[in-house]
Design an enzyme around this catalytic site. Structure first.
Site, PDB file in Angstrom:
ATOM      1  N   LYS A  93     -11.431  45.793  11.057  1.00  0.00           N
ATOM      2  CA  LYS A  93     -13.075  44.795  10.504  1.00  0.00           C
ATOM      3  C   LYS A  93     -13.400  43.746  10.358  1.00  0.00           C
ATOM      4  O   LYS A  93     -14.677  43.364  10.149  1.00  0.00           O
ATOM      5  CB  LYS A  93     -13.279  46.589  10.117  1.00  0.00           C
ATOM      6  CG  LYS A  93     -13.621  47.784  10.753  1.00  0.00           C
ATOM      7  CD  LYS A  93     -14.727  47.894  11.496  1.00  0.00           C
ATOM      8  CE  LYS A  93     -14.295  49.351  13.273  1.00  0.00           C
ATOM      9  NZ  LYS A  93     -13.718  50.462  12.195  1.00  0.00           N
TER      10      LYS A  93
ATOM     11  N   GLU B  59     -23.999  49.482  10.813  1.00  0.00           N
ATOM     12  CA  GLU B  59     -23.994  50.464  11.872  1.00  0.00           C
ATOM     13  C   GLU B  59     -22.328  50.571  10.912  1.00  0.00           C
ATOM     14  O   GLU B  59     -21.566  49.835  10.955  1.00  0.00           O
ATOM     15  CB  GLU B  59     -24.185  51.333  12.481  1.00  0.00           C
ATOM     16  CG  GLU B  59     -23.489  51.177  13.638  1.00  0.00           C
ATOM     17  CD  GLU B  59     -22.234  49.728  13.992  1.00  0.00           C
ATOM     18  OE1 GLU B  59     -23.379  48.156  13.551  1.00  0.00           O
ATOM     19  OE2 GLU B  59     -21.052  49.107  14.208  1.00  0.00           O
TER      20      GLU B  59
ATOM     21  N   SER C 272      -4.760  49.773  13.283  1.00  0.00           N
ATOM     22  CA  SER C 272      -5.981  49.073  12.400  1.00  0.00           C
ATOM     23  C   SER C 272      -6.519  49.374  11.554  1.00  0.00           C
ATOM     24  O   SER C 272      -7.075  48.392  10.967  1.00  0.00           O
ATOM     25  CB  SER C 272      -6.685  50.116  13.716  1.00  0.00           C
ATOM     26  OG  SER C 272      -7.054  50.675  14.078  1.00  0.00           O
TER      27      SER C 272
HETATM   28  C1  LIG Z   1     -13.629  51.229  13.065  1.00  0.00           C
HETATM   29  C2  LIG Z   1     -11.634  51.910  13.096  1.00  0.00           C
HETATM   30  C3  LIG Z   1     -11.458  52.292  14.264  1.00  0.00           C
HETATM   31  C4  LIG Z   1     -12.573  51.880  15.830  1.00  0.00           C
HETATM   32  O1  LIG Z   1     -12.651  50.807  16.065  1.00  0.00           O
HETATM   33  P1  LIG Z   1     -12.526  50.224  17.390  1.00  0.00           P
HETATM   34  O2  LIG Z   1     -14.133  49.174  17.558  1.00  0.00           O
HETATM   35  O3  LIG Z   1     -12.119  51.224  18.372  1.00  0.00           O
HETATM   36  O4  LIG Z   1     -11.132  49.347  16.634  1.00  0.00           O
HETATM   37  C5  LIG Z   1      -9.928  51.479  14.635  1.00  0.00           C
HETATM   38  N1  LIG Z   1      -9.279  51.967  13.509  1.00  0.00           N
HETATM   39  C6  LIG Z   1      -9.553  51.687  13.052  1.00  0.00           C
HETATM   40  C7  LIG Z   1      -8.531  52.187  11.557  1.00  0.00           C
HETATM   41  C8  LIG Z   1     -11.359  51.783  12.000  1.00  0.00           C
HETATM   42  O5  LIG Z   1     -11.321  51.303  10.749  1.00  0.00           O
END
Ligand SMILES: *Cc1c(COP(=O)(O)O)cnc(C)c1O
Length: 389
Positions: free
Chosen positions: A90, A112, A374
């Protein structure tokens, strides 16, 4: 920089666009113009790259998951977004948008947040650049992610609880948009995923594609057979998919199947949704026959969203990527497997991507699979501890 998609009106095929209130149109126009100019300006791009390197810690490593690979009979490479500052992808987007807010002369940003990761990332970028920051968060998520609420406070951001609807991510987006309509002169809305009206889906993808661009370099000319990422709004997935689209690898997005698609309690907007309009964009979403948006469900707050980025809707429609899903239970098992075999506690969101590989291991035997890890699981440890018998 060449920008092939979206078209002038922000469309990805039939998806995307700008279904926004009149009062926001000038701000969206200003934002699109500011972004286009900045993204073409080497000073902006140089500064962005430098902040990603020295503050965020990029490039994030590409990790050969040897023991997990051995266990599954599939060669697995992990793109370690969990090692980015604040613990998830993010921050790539938050830094870019807060820089733009600064350059547009706006002293305040709002955001948000679901899991709290985007709120923390935005609060972090706002602290770094000296901007004021308010974060909208559903009360249910405030409860689930108490640690991140505290982190945002430490960073000087105010967390505003949202009690409408299911008091989760969708409601937080709606409240943030209402705030923006009132305060647009002095405030930039830092959307956290590739959703919302044009130019957000395009701009956020451009800020997140650094993930795939780095992976391309780190692979040193070799190509994985498959690239797998979890899909909430879709920003980490588009970030790793986009630079590889058309180069050969299969692109697989994994949505949240929650308690199972058949239960109706899930977050699989592409897998089980229909086209409609949510938060200013045309995309796949979970809705009833009258077009009322349904509540999503996922064990992971970050995948608990009833829509998806319009470019993913386009990728699904055109077959550029395919979209699968994994249940809460499968994600929990995958989280444990990755933790025990690699010494990496993933967030519950990317555990869905791992879960799909576990389920498909036989079909994937001998292939090389690049996974976007992620985020890290620290934010979920408390929730997991509470679940233990
Ligand atoms: C917010 C988040 C997601 C989901 O958001 P995307 O916009 O689909 O990437 C996925 N993994 C993590 C670790 C997150 O913090």
């Amino acid at each position: 920089m060449k920008l092939k998609r979206p078209d002038e009106s922000g469309r990805f095929g039939e998806f995307g666009g700008r279904f926004a209130p009149e009062t926001l149109i000038p701000a969206l126009d200003q934002l699109a113009a500011a972004f286009e100019k900045a993204w073409d300006d080497e000073h902006f791009v140089d500064e962005y790259r430098r902040v990603l390197r020295d503050f965020v810690g990029r490039p994030t490593p590409l990790h050969e998951a040897t023991r997990l690979s051995e266990r599954l009979g599939v060669r697995i490479l992990l793109k370690r977004e969990d090692l980015a500052h604040t613990g998830a992808h993010k921050i790539n987007n938050a830094v870019g948008q807060v820089m733009l807010a600064r350059d547009m002369g706006k002293p305040r940003v709002i955001a948000e947040t679901g899991a709290g990761q985007h709120g923390v990332a935005t609060a972090t970028a706002a602290a770094y650049f000296g901007l004021e920051c308010d974060v909208y968060m559903g009360e249910v998520d405030i409860e689930r992610q108490a640690l991140n609420v505290h982190r945002m406070g430490m960073l000087g951001a105010e967390v505003i609880p949202v009690t409408s609807g299911a008091a989760t991510l969708k409601d937080a987006v709606s409240e943030a948009m209402r705030d923006w309509v009132r305060t647009v002169e002095t405030t930039h809305y830092v959307i956290g995923s590739v959703v919302g009206p044009h130019p957000f889906p395009w701009m956020v993808r451009e800020f997140q594609k650094v993930i795939g661009e780095e992976a391309l370099v780190q692979l040193g000319g070799t190509m994985p057979d498959d690239i797998v990422a979890c899909v909430g709004g879709g920003s980490n997935a588009i970030g790793i998919f986009y630079p590889f689209a058309g180069l050969g690898p299969r692109l697989i997005g994994v949505e949240a199947a929650g308690l199972g698609i058949a239960s109706g309690r899930h977050g699989a907007s592409i897998g089980a949704g229909t086209p409609g309009i949510l938060h200013g964009t045309k995309t796949y979403l979970l809705q009833d026959a009258e077009g009322q948006v349904l509540e999503a469900h996922s064990i992971s707050a970050g995948l608990d969203y009833p829509g998806v980025g319009p470019e993913h809707a386009f990728f699904a429609e055109t077959g550029i990527a395919r979209y699968e899903s994994a249940t809460d239970e499968e994600a929990l098992a995958a989280l444990e497997l990755l933790t025990r075999t690699e010494g990496i506690i993933p967030a519950l969101e990317p555990a869905h991507a791992i879960a799909w590989i576990v389920r498909e291991a036989e079909a994937l035997a001998g292939r090389t699979v690049l996974v976007n890890l992620s985020g890290r699981g620290d934010k979920d440890v408390e929730q997991l501890a509470r679940m233990e018998p």
